[in-house]
Design a protein around this motif. Structure first.
Motif, PDB file in Angstrom:
ATOM      1  N   ALA A 115      -0.388  -7.932  -4.000  1.00  0.00           N
ATOM      2  CA  ALA A 115      -1.515  -8.365  -3.176  1.00  0.00           C
ATOM      3  C   ALA A 115      -2.587  -9.095  -3.977  1.00  0.00           C
ATOM      4  O   ALA A 115      -3.420  -9.794  -3.383  1.00  0.00           O
ATOM      5  CB  ALA A 115      -2.121  -7.161  -2.467  1.00  0.00           C
ATOM      6  N   GLN A 116      -2.582  -8.989  -5.302  1.00  0.00           N
ATOM      7  CA  GLN A 116      -3.602  -9.653  -6.106  1.00  0.00           C
ATOM      8  C   GLN A 116      -3.361 -11.151  -6.228  1.00  0.00           C
ATOM      9  O   GLN A 116      -4.243 -11.882  -6.671  1.00  0.00           O
ATOM     10  CB  GLN A 116      -3.720  -9.011  -7.490  1.00  0.00           C
ATOM     11  CG  GLN A 116      -2.660  -9.447  -8.495  1.00  0.00           C
ATOM     12  CD  GLN A 116      -2.715  -8.676  -9.787  1.00  0.00           C
ATOM     13  OE1 GLN A 116      -2.592  -7.463  -9.803  1.00  0.00           O
ATOM     14  NE2 GLN A 116      -2.885  -9.371 -10.889  1.00  0.00           N
ATOM     15  N   PHE A 117      -2.187 -11.601  -5.829  1.00  0.00           N
ATOM     16  CA  PHE A 117      -1.844 -13.018  -5.951  1.00  0.00           C
ATOM     17  C   PHE A 117      -2.039 -13.732  -4.620  1.00  0.00           C
ATOM     18  O   PHE A 117      -1.765 -13.157  -3.560  1.00  0.00           O
ATOM     19  CB  PHE A 117      -0.387 -13.172  -6.411  1.00  0.00           C
ATOM     20  CG  PHE A 117      -0.137 -12.561  -7.761  1.00  0.00           C
ATOM     21  CD1 PHE A 117      -0.441 -13.260  -8.926  1.00  0.00           C
ATOM     22  CD2 PHE A 117       0.378 -11.283  -7.884  1.00  0.00           C
ATOM     23  CE1 PHE A 117      -0.232 -12.688 -10.174  1.00  0.00           C
ATOM     24  CE2 PHE A 117       0.590 -10.700  -9.124  1.00  0.00           C
ATOM     25  CZ  PHE A 117       0.291 -11.415 -10.269  1.00  0.00           C
ATOM     26  N   PHE A 145       0.642  -4.405 -11.981  1.00  0.00           N
ATOM     27  CA  PHE A 145       0.005  -5.426 -11.148  1.00  0.00           C
ATOM     28  C   PHE A 145       0.374  -5.143  -9.707  1.00  0.00           C
ATOM     29  O   PHE A 145       1.307  -4.408  -9.414  1.00  0.00           O
ATOM     30  CB  PHE A 145       0.390  -6.847 -11.570  1.00  0.00           C
ATOM     31  CG  PHE A 145       1.836  -7.221 -11.363  1.00  0.00           C
ATOM     32  CD1 PHE A 145       2.293  -7.711 -10.143  1.00  0.00           C
ATOM     33  CD2 PHE A 145       2.740  -7.111 -12.404  1.00  0.00           C
ATOM     34  CE1 PHE A 145       3.618  -8.062  -9.970  1.00  0.00           C
ATOM     35  CE2 PHE A 145       4.072  -7.461 -12.239  1.00  0.00           C
ATOM     36  CZ  PHE A 145       4.512  -7.944 -11.009  1.00  0.00           C
ATOM     37  N   ALA A 146      -0.404  -5.713  -8.820  1.00  0.00           N
ATOM     38  CA  ALA A 146      -0.159  -5.581  -7.381  1.00  0.00           C
ATOM     39  C   ALA A 146       0.201  -6.943  -6.817  1.00  0.00           C
ATOM     40  O   ALA A 146      -0.455  -7.945  -7.140  1.00  0.00           O
ATOM     41  CB  ALA A 146      -1.404  -5.050  -6.676  1.00  0.00           C
ATOM     42  N   GLU A 152       0.825  -1.206   0.000  1.00  0.00           N
ATOM     43  CA  GLU A 152       0.000   0.000   0.000  1.00  0.00           C
ATOM     44  C   GLU A 152       0.863   1.262   0.000  1.00  0.00           C
ATOM     45  O   GLU A 152       0.436   2.315  -0.460  1.00  0.00           O
ATOM     46  CB  GLU A 152      -0.941   0.004   1.194  1.00  0.00           C
ATOM     47  CG  GLU A 152      -2.041  -1.022   1.076  1.00  0.00           C
ATOM     48  CD  GLU A 152      -3.021  -0.961   2.225  1.00  0.00           C
ATOM     49  OE1 GLU A 152      -3.073   0.071   2.933  1.00  0.00           O
ATOM     50  OE2 GLU A 152      -3.734  -1.954   2.416  1.00  0.00           O
ATOM     51  N   GLN A 182      -1.017 -15.833 -15.552  1.00  0.00           N
ATOM     52  CA  GLN A 182      -1.456 -14.493 -15.146  1.00  0.00           C
ATOM     53  C   GLN A 182      -0.458 -13.434 -15.596  1.00  0.00           C
ATOM     54  O   GLN A 182      -0.846 -12.368 -16.080  1.00  0.00           O
ATOM     55  CB  GLN A 182      -1.622 -14.424 -13.628  1.00  0.00           C
ATOM     56  CG  GLN A 182      -2.951 -14.893 -13.132  1.00  0.00           C
ATOM     57  CD  GLN A 182      -3.107 -14.540 -11.671  1.00  0.00           C
ATOM     58  OE1 GLN A 182      -2.566 -15.209 -10.806  1.00  0.00           O
ATOM     59  NE2 GLN A 182      -3.846 -13.483 -11.407  1.00  0.00           N
ATOM     60  N   ARG A 230       2.401 -15.434  -4.480  1.00  0.00           N
ATOM     61  CA  ARG A 230       3.110 -14.201  -4.115  1.00  0.00           C
ATOM     62  C   ARG A 230       4.506 -14.531  -3.614  1.00  0.00           C
ATOM     63  O   ARG A 230       5.474 -13.868  -3.978  1.00  0.00           O
ATOM     64  CB  ARG A 230       2.315 -13.415  -3.067  1.00  0.00           C
ATOM     65  CG  ARG A 230       2.905 -12.061  -2.782  1.00  0.00           C
ATOM     66  CD  ARG A 230       1.999 -11.161  -1.952  1.00  0.00           C
ATOM     67  NE  ARG A 230       1.388 -11.800  -0.805  1.00  0.00           N
ATOM     68  CZ  ARG A 230       0.078 -12.067  -0.678  1.00  0.00           C
ATOM     69  NH1 ARG A 230      -0.777 -11.745  -1.618  1.00  0.00           N
ATOM     70  NH2 ARG A 230      -0.386 -12.659   0.413  1.00  0.00           N
TER      71      ARG A 230
END
Length: 104
Positions: free
Chosen positions: A54-56, A51-52, A9, A39, A61
């Motif tokens: 946190a999306q994985f 990409f983030a 963040e 992905q 991750r």
């Protein structure tokens, strides 16, 4: 154009689009997880530009973070000699350092 990774963040790594593309393509080639590789390829193929982490899911991750930490050395080992090469390696090191700091 530019691309980037939302490391956390508080941390965002932004770089020109070809360096981002190289990083995403390289990560897709190096990860063992087939869904993760797919992905990453989708991000690149559709020119999503970011990409983030946190999306994985956590297991993906972890693998992604481990491979991001290796990107500076991969670049050192594989990129052709050029005037811009040291800058690319430095940008990738910046990403690796950000990921390491975020995981601490």
């Amino acid at each position: 154009m530019a691309g980037g990774v939302f490391v956390s963040e508080e941390s965002y790594w932004g770089v020109n689009s070809w360096v981002f593309s190289w990083a995403v393509e390289t990560l897709a080639e190096r990860v063992a997880s087939v869904p993760l590789a797919e992905q990453l390829r989708e991000i690149e193929e559709h020119h999503l530009g970011s990409f983030a982490l946190a999306q994985f899911p956590p297991e993906q991750r972890s693998e992604l973070v481990a491979q991001i930490r290796l990107l500076p050395q991969v670049a050192e080992d594989t990129l052709d000699e050029s005037e811009g090469r040291p800058h690319v390696i430095a940008w990738l090191q910046e990403l690796a350092d950000m990921v390491t700091a975020a995981e601490a």
